[in-house]
Design a protein around this motif. Structure first.
Motif, mmCIF file in Angstrom:
data_model
loop_
_atom_site.group_PDB
_atom_site.id
_atom_site.type_symbol
_atom_site.label_atom_id
_atom_site.label_comp_id
_atom_site.label_asym_id
_atom_site.label_seq_id
_atom_site.Cartn_x
_atom_site.Cartn_y
_atom_site.Cartn_z
ATOM 1 N N THR A 142 -2.123 10.428 -11.676
ATOM 2 C CA THR A 142 -3.289 10.316 -11.835
ATOM 3 C C THR A 142 -4.144 11.306 -11.464
ATOM 4 O OG1 THR A 142 -4.690 9.233 -10.659
ATOM 5 C CG2 THR A 142 -2.979 9.644 -9.264
ATOM 6 N N SER A 143 -5.428 11.881 -12.537
ATOM 7 C CA SER A 143 -6.227 12.040 -12.031
ATOM 8 C C SER A 143 -7.184 12.173 -10.554
ATOM 9 C CB SER A 143 -7.505 11.943 -12.949
ATOM 10 O OG SER A 143 -8.376 10.594 -13.282
ATOM 11 N N PHE A 144 -6.707 11.161 -9.803
ATOM 12 C CA PHE A 144 -7.443 11.145 -9.028
ATOM 13 C C PHE A 144 -7.320 12.794 -7.726
ATOM 14 C CE2 PHE A 144 -6.359 9.979 -3.914
ATOM 15 C CZ PHE A 144 -7.901 9.786 -3.824
ATOM 16 N N HIS A 145 -6.358 13.510 -8.315
ATOM 17 C CA HIS A 145 -5.479 14.781 -7.433
ATOM 18 C C HIS A 145 -6.403 15.575 -8.238
ATOM 19 C CE1 HIS A 145 -2.134 12.895 -5.870
ATOM 20 N NE2 HIS A 145 -1.357 12.915 -7.168
ATOM 21 N N LEU A 146 -7.663 15.303 -8.848
ATOM 22 C CA LEU A 146 -7.890 16.112 -9.938
ATOM 23 C C LEU A 146 -9.276 16.646 -9.209
ATOM 24 C CD1 LEU A 146 -8.341 15.526 -13.502
ATOM 25 C CD2 LEU A 146 -6.876 17.189 -12.394
ATOM 26 N N GLY A 147 -9.538 16.369 -8.129
ATOM 27 C CA GLY A 147 -10.574 16.066 -7.214
ATOM 28 C C GLY A 147 -11.280 15.504 -6.219
ATOM 29 N N PRO A 148 -11.741 15.514 -4.947
ATOM 30 C CA PRO A 148 -12.591 14.882 -4.253
ATOM 31 C C PRO A 148 -13.791 13.800 -4.965
ATOM 32 C CG PRO A 148 -13.181 16.672 -3.434
ATOM 33 C CD PRO A 148 -11.974 17.039 -4.393
ATOM 34 N N GLU A 149 -14.311 14.505 -6.148
ATOM 35 C CA GLU A 149 -15.257 13.110 -6.434
ATOM 36 C C GLU A 149 -14.367 12.367 -7.915
ATOM 37 O OE1 GLU A 149 -14.448 16.925 -7.087
ATOM 38 O OE2 GLU A 149 -13.931 17.030 -9.341
ATOM 39 N N PHE A 150 -12.662 12.039 -7.858
ATOM 40 C CA PHE A 150 -12.175 11.515 -8.715
ATOM 41 C C PHE A 150 -11.955 10.335 -7.711
ATOM 42 C CE2 PHE A 150 -12.581 14.997 -11.536
ATOM 43 C CZ PHE A 150 -11.971 14.394 -12.439
ATOM 44 N N LEU A 151 -12.548 9.304 -8.451
ATOM 45 C CA LEU A 151 -11.589 8.272 -8.009
ATOM 46 C C LEU A 151 -10.769 6.802 -8.908
ATOM 47 C CD1 LEU A 151 -14.220 4.787 -6.833
ATOM 48 C CD2 LEU A 151 -14.751 7.203 -7.869
ATOM 49 N N VAL A 152 -9.863 6.250 -8.729
ATOM 50 C CA VAL A 152 -8.894 5.787 -10.578
ATOM 51 C C VAL A 152 -9.198 4.536 -9.968
ATOM 52 C CG1 VAL A 152 -6.472 5.162 -10.836
ATOM 53 C CG2 VAL A 152 -8.011 7.628 -10.142
ATOM 54 N N GLN A 165 0.966 -1.396 0.270
ATOM 55 C CA GLN A 165 -0.055 0.111 0.252
ATOM 56 C C GLN A 165 0.747 1.127 0.228
ATOM 57 O OE1 GLN A 165 -2.888 -1.021 2.972
ATOM 58 N NE2 GLN A 165 -4.240 -0.681 1.643
ATOM 59 N N ALA A 166 1.969 1.023 0.580
ATOM 60 C CA ALA A 166 2.998 2.898 1.075
ATOM 61 C C ALA A 166 3.298 2.772 -0.264
ATOM 62 C CB ALA A 166 4.190 2.265 2.140
ATOM 63 N N ALA A 167 3.862 1.179 -1.573
ATOM 64 C CA ALA A 167 5.052 1.428 -2.528
ATOM 65 C C ALA A 167 3.453 1.892 -3.168
ATOM 66 C CB ALA A 167 4.566 0.584 -2.977
ATOM 67 N N ILE A 168 2.848 1.812 -2.931
ATOM 68 C CA ILE A 168 1.612 2.152 -4.669
ATOM 69 C C ILE A 168 1.146 3.639 -3.889
ATOM 70 C CG2 ILE A 168 -1.083 2.244 -5.241
ATOM 71 C CD1 ILE A 168 -0.619 -0.807 -4.545
ATOM 72 N N ALA A 169 1.354 4.405 -2.815
ATOM 73 C CA ALA A 169 0.780 5.251 -2.137
ATOM 74 C C ALA A 169 1.895 6.254 -2.429
ATOM 75 C CB ALA A 169 0.114 5.183 -0.868
ATOM 76 N N ARG A 170 2.708 5.688 -2.728
ATOM 77 C CA ARG A 170 3.831 6.795 -3.135
ATOM 78 C C ARG A 170 4.398 7.140 -4.578
ATOM 79 N NH1 ARG A 170 6.816 4.025 0.452
ATOM 80 N NH2 ARG A 170 7.996 2.168 -0.894
ATOM 81 N N ARG A 171 4.114 5.554 -4.911
ATOM 82 C CA ARG A 171 4.521 5.787 -6.772
ATOM 83 C C ARG A 171 3.202 7.021 -7.266
ATOM 84 N NH1 ARG A 171 7.329 4.567 -11.001
ATOM 85 N NH2 ARG A 171 6.020 4.925 -13.396
ATOM 86 N N HIS A 172 1.752 7.553 -6.203
ATOM 87 C CA HIS A 172 0.709 8.200 -6.986
ATOM 88 C C HIS A 172 0.528 9.381 -6.066
ATOM 89 C CE1 HIS A 172 -0.052 3.994 -8.781
ATOM 90 N NE2 HIS A 172 -0.696 5.045 -9.581
ATOM 91 N N GLY A 173 1.765 9.289 -5.289
ATOM 92 C CA GLY A 173 1.414 10.833 -4.745
ATOM 93 C C GLY A 173 0.500 11.005 -3.697
ATOM 94 N N VAL A 174 -0.313 9.556 -3.097
ATOM 95 C CA VAL A 174 -1.979 9.755 -1.981
ATOM 96 C C VAL A 174 -1.095 9.417 -0.747
ATOM 97 C CG1 VAL A 174 -2.475 9.693 -3.940
ATOM 98 C CG2 VAL A 174 -2.604 7.764 -2.992
#
Ligand SMILES: Cc1ncc(COP(=O)(O)O)c(C=O)c1O
Length: 356
Positions: A185-195, A48-57
């Motif tokens: 990732t478009s996840f950063h574009l706003g809280p309505e996004f899920l990826v 989970q940490a690796a996935i999070a790091r890769r995406h900056g989340v």
């Protein structure tokens, strides 16, 4: 999917969507570290940490899933109630539609028009969205065309969704095939996004089934609990190998890139020669969608397989029967010969003056 598993095999198999397999022996990994069981009830913290790091989340936003397939299913199952409206792009990757229909959602479509280069036009979404819409579903890169949707358009779609109280699900399984200026990732574009995404298509390690959802922490929690019904606990050996893959992602990515670049160059030359074939030319992606508008590709593809030992995916699986999809990035010699044979088969049709 069933067709792909049972009917796509051919000597020159261009019915692929992901890059060639990355061999385990080339993954730098200390095999004494492999274990069968581990602490992974709601995900394996190092993965989970690796996935999070890769995406900056934040890791709280990461939900492990069995490939992008289960990620898409989980995401939709966590959001949609029976009868809820979901807007899905057209043409679409079939299992996205199937998952929504399986959940008894009311599926509506918005077109990505060939004459518009299969781009997303937010006005088309505005036209069909209603207060009952809960979800808008997009692939980026687009399957089958590999068209990239820029952040400006995704943001506009996000604004439209927010206005209706809906969310935007972006399947990004092909996004890392953009090798330069790879979009965040478009996840950063706003809280309505899920990826949703995985290591399956661009990294050549599909067998690990390492997939994930990026969602706001409250939704992520809900999805992890929902996964108790489906997969309960991930396969731990695969999680450990996935952590190793994340540690060497660039190695995996570059290996496939060399083949993809060579295949794409050849495709460009092919399309320049085949004036009757229409296709969006993209700089990136593992697939291309080729067609001859007004004609039906199916008999052509059957002949291509029987007489030329070459397979491609019929456009009917994307609801556009006069197109077919070819895949790149597996094996350059195979691609070159398959493409040559597609050219021969097309030429023989021209000669007979028969429609595709
Ligand atoms: C858009 C899209 N999403 C998801 C998948 C499934 O991916 P996975 O193998 O990670 O389950 C595919 C496979 O072709 C796909 O094209």
């Amino acid at each position: 999917m069933h067709w792909a598993k049972t009917q796509s095999k051919a000597r020159f198999n261009l019915a692929t969507s992901g890059v060639g397999h990355f061999p385990l022996r080339e993954l730098p990994f200390d095999f004494s570290q492999l274990e069968i069981n581990g602490d992974n009830k709601y995900g394996y913290a190092p993965l989970q940490a690796a996935i999070a790091r890769r995406h900056g989340v934040d890791p709280d936003c990461v939900v492990e899933a069995a490939g992008t397939s289960m990620a898409n299913h989980l995401a939709m199952a966590g959001i949609l109630e029976s009868g809820d409206e979901v807007l899905i792009e057209h043409p679409a990757y079939g299992p996205l539609l199937d998952a929504a229909l399986y959940l008894e959602a009311a599926v509506k479509r918005f077109p990505r028009r060939a004459e518009n280069g299969f781009q997303i036009d937010p006005a088309e979404i505005r036209r069909v969205i209603t207060p009952r819409t809960r979800l808008i579903v997009i692939t980026n890169l687009h399957n089958p065309t590999s068209v990239l949707t820029p952040d400006s358009v995704l943001s506009e779609v996000g604004d439209i969704a927010r206005g209706a109280g809906a969310r935007v699900l972006v399947d990004e399984v092909y996004l890392d095939a953009v090798y330069q200026n790879t979009p965040r990732t478009s996840f950063h574009l706003g809280p309505e996004f899920l990826v949703t995404s995985s290591l399956t298509k661009v990294y050549g390690v599909s067998g690990l089934r390492c997939g994930w959802i990026l969602a706001q922490p409250d939704l992520a929690r809900k999805l992890r609990l929902l996964n108790d019904v489906y997969a309960a606990t991930p396969a731990h050996p695969s999680e450990i190998l996935s952590v190793a893959a994340f540690a060497h992602l660039d190695l995996l990515r570059e290996r496939a890139r060399r083949v993809l670049d060579a295949d794409r160059a050849l495709l460009g030359e092919f399309l320049a020669r085949q004036a009757a074939v229409s296709a969006v030319r993209t700089d990136w992606g593992t697939t291309a969608f080729l067609g001859r508008p007004g004609c039906v590709a199916c008999p052509f593809l059957e002949q291509l397989r029987s007489d030329y030992e070459t397979s491609a995916v019929p456009g009917r699986f994307f609801e556009i029967p006069d197109y077919f999809r070819i895949g790149m990035g597996v094996n350059h010699e195979m691609f070159a010969e398959g493409l040559r044979r597609i050219g021969q088969a097309l030429d023989s049709l021209d000669h007979l003056e028969q429609p595709l």
